[in-house]
Motif scaffolding. Sequence first.
Motif, mmCIF file in Angstrom:
data_model
loop_
_atom_site.group_PDB
_atom_site.id
_atom_site.type_symbol
_atom_site.label_atom_id
_atom_site.label_comp_id
_atom_site.label_asym_id
_atom_site.label_seq_id
_atom_site.Cartn_x
_atom_site.Cartn_y
_atom_site.Cartn_z
ATOM 1 N N ILE A 226 0.866 -1.190 0.000
ATOM 2 C CA ILE A 226 0.000 0.000 0.000
ATOM 3 C C ILE A 226 0.889 1.222 0.000
ATOM 4 C CG2 ILE A 226 -1.755 1.287 1.284
ATOM 5 C CD1 ILE A 226 -2.676 -1.362 2.487
ATOM 6 N N GLN A 227 0.482 2.224 -0.744
ATOM 7 C CA GLN A 227 1.257 3.457 -0.827
ATOM 8 C C GLN A 227 0.315 4.645 -0.738
ATOM 9 O OE1 GLN A 227 4.892 3.429 -3.205
ATOM 10 N NE2 GLN A 227 4.077 5.180 -4.312
ATOM 11 N N GLY A 228 0.746 5.684 -0.026
ATOM 12 C CA GLY A 228 -0.071 6.887 0.099
ATOM 13 C C GLY A 228 -0.514 7.118 1.530
ATOM 14 N N ARG A 229 -1.041 8.310 1.803
ATOM 15 C CA ARG A 229 -1.495 8.672 3.129
ATOM 16 C C ARG A 229 -2.900 8.155 3.378
ATOM 17 N NH1 ARG A 229 -0.813 14.982 3.303
ATOM 18 N NH2 ARG A 229 -1.910 14.705 1.332
ATOM 19 N N GLU A 230 -3.369 8.288 4.630
ATOM 20 C CA GLU A 230 -4.698 7.829 5.014
ATOM 21 C C GLU A 230 -5.760 8.511 4.155
ATOM 22 O OE1 GLU A 230 -7.668 7.807 8.910
ATOM 23 O OE2 GLU A 230 -5.679 8.676 9.053
ATOM 24 N N GLY A 231 -6.595 7.711 3.572
ATOM 25 C CA GLY A 231 -7.644 8.236 2.710
ATOM 26 C C GLY A 231 -7.268 8.283 1.246
ATOM 27 N N PHE A 232 -5.977 8.115 0.945
ATOM 28 C CA PHE A 232 -5.518 8.191 -0.446
ATOM 29 C C PHE A 232 -4.599 7.008 -0.783
ATOM 30 C CE2 PHE A 232 -7.233 12.354 -1.151
ATOM 31 C CZ PHE A 232 -7.150 13.000 0.081
ATOM 32 N N GLU A 233 -4.823 5.866 -0.102
ATOM 33 C CA GLU A 233 -3.967 4.715 -0.340
ATOM 34 C C GLU A 233 -4.300 4.044 -1.680
ATOM 35 O OE1 GLU A 233 -4.876 4.767 4.146
ATOM 36 O OE2 GLU A 233 -6.021 4.920 2.279
ATOM 37 N N GLN A 234 -3.283 3.406 -2.237
ATOM 38 C CA GLN A 234 -3.476 2.590 -3.432
ATOM 39 C C GLN A 234 -2.569 1.372 -3.332
ATOM 40 O OE1 GLN A 234 -2.305 4.603 -6.970
ATOM 41 N NE2 GLN A 234 -0.316 5.253 -6.191
ATOM 42 N N GLU A 235 -3.031 0.261 -3.907
ATOM 43 C CA GLU A 235 -2.253 -0.973 -3.864
ATOM 44 C C GLU A 235 -1.134 -0.925 -4.900
ATOM 45 O OE1 GLU A 235 -4.814 -4.645 -2.325
ATOM 46 O OE2 GLU A 235 -5.548 -3.847 -4.234
ATOM 47 N N VAL A 236 0.040 -1.339 -4.480
ATOM 48 C CA VAL A 236 1.216 -1.340 -5.361
ATOM 49 C C VAL A 236 2.004 -2.633 -5.114
ATOM 50 C CG1 VAL A 236 1.416 1.180 -5.412
ATOM 51 C CG2 VAL A 236 2.599 -0.132 -3.632
ATOM 52 N N LYS A 237 2.966 -2.861 -5.966
ATOM 53 C CA LYS A 237 3.868 -3.990 -5.774
ATOM 54 C C LYS A 237 5.016 -3.545 -4.871
ATOM 55 C CE LYS A 237 6.710 -7.321 -8.283
ATOM 56 N NZ LYS A 237 7.170 -7.775 -9.614
ATOM 57 N N PRO A 238 5.101 -4.093 -3.635
ATOM 58 C CA PRO A 238 6.127 -3.613 -2.706
ATOM 59 C C PRO A 238 7.529 -4.003 -3.153
ATOM 60 C CG PRO A 238 5.037 -5.540 -1.808
ATOM 61 C CD PRO A 238 4.313 -5.197 -3.076
ATOM 62 N N LYS A 239 8.449 -3.084 -2.951
ATOM 63 C CA LYS A 239 9.834 -3.337 -3.330
ATOM 64 C C LYS A 239 10.736 -2.475 -2.477
ATOM 65 C CE LYS A 239 12.870 -3.496 -7.388
ATOM 66 N NZ LYS A 239 13.011 -3.170 -8.818
ATOM 67 N N GLY A 240 11.844 -3.021 -2.019
ATOM 68 C CA GLY A 240 12.774 -2.229 -1.227
ATOM 69 C C GLY A 240 13.819 -3.095 -0.552
ATOM 70 N N THR A 241 14.601 -2.451 0.291
ATOM 71 C CA THR A 241 15.685 -3.105 1.019
ATOM 72 C C THR A 241 15.540 -2.787 2.500
ATOM 73 O OG1 THR A 241 17.166 -2.868 -0.880
ATOM 74 C CG2 THR A 241 18.189 -3.283 1.269
ATOM 75 N N VAL A 242 15.701 -3.809 3.335
ATOM 76 C CA VAL A 242 15.638 -3.617 4.786
ATOM 77 C C VAL A 242 16.945 -4.147 5.378
ATOM 78 C CG1 VAL A 242 14.414 -4.162 6.916
ATOM 79 C CG2 VAL A 242 13.123 -3.855 4.792
ATOM 80 N N ILE A 243 17.776 -3.223 5.849
ATOM 81 C CA ILE A 243 19.066 -3.578 6.434
ATOM 82 C C ILE A 243 18.852 -3.818 7.930
ATOM 83 C CG2 ILE A 243 21.457 -2.883 6.799
ATOM 84 C CD1 ILE A 243 20.689 -3.311 3.870
ATOM 85 N N ALA A 244 19.343 -4.958 8.415
ATOM 86 C CA ALA A 244 19.137 -5.314 9.822
ATOM 87 C C ALA A 244 20.385 -5.983 10.380
ATOM 88 C CB ALA A 244 17.935 -6.238 9.967
ATOM 89 N N ASN A 245 20.519 -5.907 11.679
ATOM 90 C CA ASN A 245 21.555 -6.660 12.387
ATOM 91 C C ASN A 245 21.033 -8.071 12.643
ATOM 92 O OD1 ASN A 245 23.499 -4.706 12.501
ATOM 93 N ND2 ASN A 245 23.000 -4.006 14.559
ATOM 94 N N THR A 246 21.748 -9.078 12.118
ATOM 95 C CA THR A 246 21.387 -10.474 12.356
ATOM 96 C C THR A 246 22.497 -11.133 13.168
ATOM 97 O OG1 THR A 246 22.394 -11.091 10.242
ATOM 98 C CG2 THR A 246 20.024 -10.611 10.246
ATOM 99 N N PHE A 247 22.185 -12.283 13.758
ATOM 100 C CA PHE A 247 23.124 -12.882 14.702
ATOM 101 C C PHE A 247 23.373 -14.358 14.353
ATOM 102 C CE2 PHE A 247 20.686 -9.528 16.677
ATOM 103 C CZ PHE A 247 21.688 -8.705 17.155
ATOM 104 N N TYR A 248 24.659 -14.736 14.331
ATOM 105 C CA TYR A 248 25.070 -16.110 14.039
ATOM 106 C C TYR A 248 25.951 -16.605 15.186
ATOM 107 C CZ TYR A 248 23.693 -15.139 9.194
ATOM 108 O OH TYR A 248 22.995 -14.813 8.054
ATOM 109 N N GLU A 249 25.763 -17.847 15.563
ATOM 110 C CA GLU A 249 26.595 -18.463 16.604
ATOM 111 C C GLU A 249 27.393 -19.622 16.011
ATOM 112 O OE1 GLU A 249 26.234 -20.073 21.187
ATOM 113 O OE2 GLU A 249 24.589 -20.482 19.808
ATOM 114 N N LYS A 250 28.708 -19.603 16.224
ATOM 115 C CA LYS A 250 29.586 -20.687 15.773
ATOM 116 C C LYS A 250 30.485 -21.088 16.936
ATOM 117 C CE LYS A 250 29.808 -20.200 10.763
ATOM 118 N NZ LYS A 250 29.564 -21.642 10.535
ATOM 119 N N PHE A 251 30.910 -22.349 16.931
ATOM 120 C CA PHE A 251 31.771 -22.818 18.017
ATOM 121 C C PHE A 251 32.791 -23.817 17.489
ATOM 122 C CE2 PHE A 251 27.935 -25.366 17.939
ATOM 123 C CZ PHE A 251 28.423 -26.672 17.946
#
Length: 376
Positions: A226-251
């Motif tokens: 969904i894209q747009g402000r309240e009352g003016f939303e429209q459906e779209v194809k979502p696309k983007g990048t989400v950078i996050a801290n992830t965690f790995y355990e090795k021993f």
Amino acid sequence: MIFNKLSLGQITIEVSALMPEKILNILWNNEIYTCNIIKIDLMTIRVSIYFKDYKEAEMLIKKYKGKVRIVKKSGIIVLLMKMKRKVSLVIGAVIFFIVIYILSNYIWAIDIQTQRNLSPFEIRQQLSSIGIKPGLNKSQIDVYAIEKKMEDLNNQIMWIRIRVEGSTLKLVIKEKVNPPATEKKLFNQVVAKMDGEVKRVYTSSGNPAVVPGDIVKTGDDLILPIQGREGFEQEVKPKGTVIANTFYEKFMEVQISGEKLERTGEKNNDIYLSFYGKKFYLKKAINQFQYYDKIEEKDGVINKIIYFKKKGKTVNLDRENTIKEATQKLQESLRKTLSNDAKIMDSKTTVENIKDGKILVKVIFTVEQDIARNIS
């Protein structure tokens, strides 16, 4: 003042002097009423006097080199003085309740519950056009008249209920259901492919469902279709990048002291034929090795069993250097499994002593990477 004239209160004092009886005589000579006289010790007495006489009594006691200490206050005068100190607090509390009462007679919020097609923004605009907005006195609100006006204003409203609850005007709206469309465009989803802590969000299409600092689990929505402000939303194809801290355990288990078994290079083997689960040995080795590795090689009919001799070797490694090398090896191992855009930001190493000179090196790596995954 009136408080200085009242004699309805009493005050109990302790008088310390070389001759406390002389102090009592002085008080009596100055017509200061005393009662409840108690001798505490040789130089101290406890006595009750009127509240109005306290200043004069204190002056006389100090004049004759005595000391005075207030033990107890009682009576209406004490209550009146306490009330005098707290009069501003009482007035403030009264004003507070008056203001709360006045404000409770007004509507300060409008809560709108709609379904799929009507937006709260659109309903709020229509309410404003008929004069319904926050700050309106409750006496000016006729909920049944408002319901009728809203049904006339908006032909998509099938049923509406309006009620006043406290300082909130609540609207519940049921919409008219239109026939389903013959074709519907399906949009992809952008979800988390692993757990992580969101650091940055970049969207080229769609609204972000998370903000920096959010903790997300695998499968959580990251970008909404969904894209747009309240009352003016429209459906779209979502696309983007989400950078996050992830965690790995090795021993890794490492031996730093004691004796370690290693292959010497010496070996021996058995050679046998296998028919219907039975073994027919062509060569049977005489295994005289105390310690060995056994590896079986099966290649159809002719098979081998190889014995590699192992011998104990004394190990005495520097603990800190060994831990450092093990951490580097684990980091290199992890790096081979990550994508090119992933960055190892931090690592936390813990070490556990096992037995026989062995230690277990555990490392938790913090990796910054894109966790967005498109699914349809």
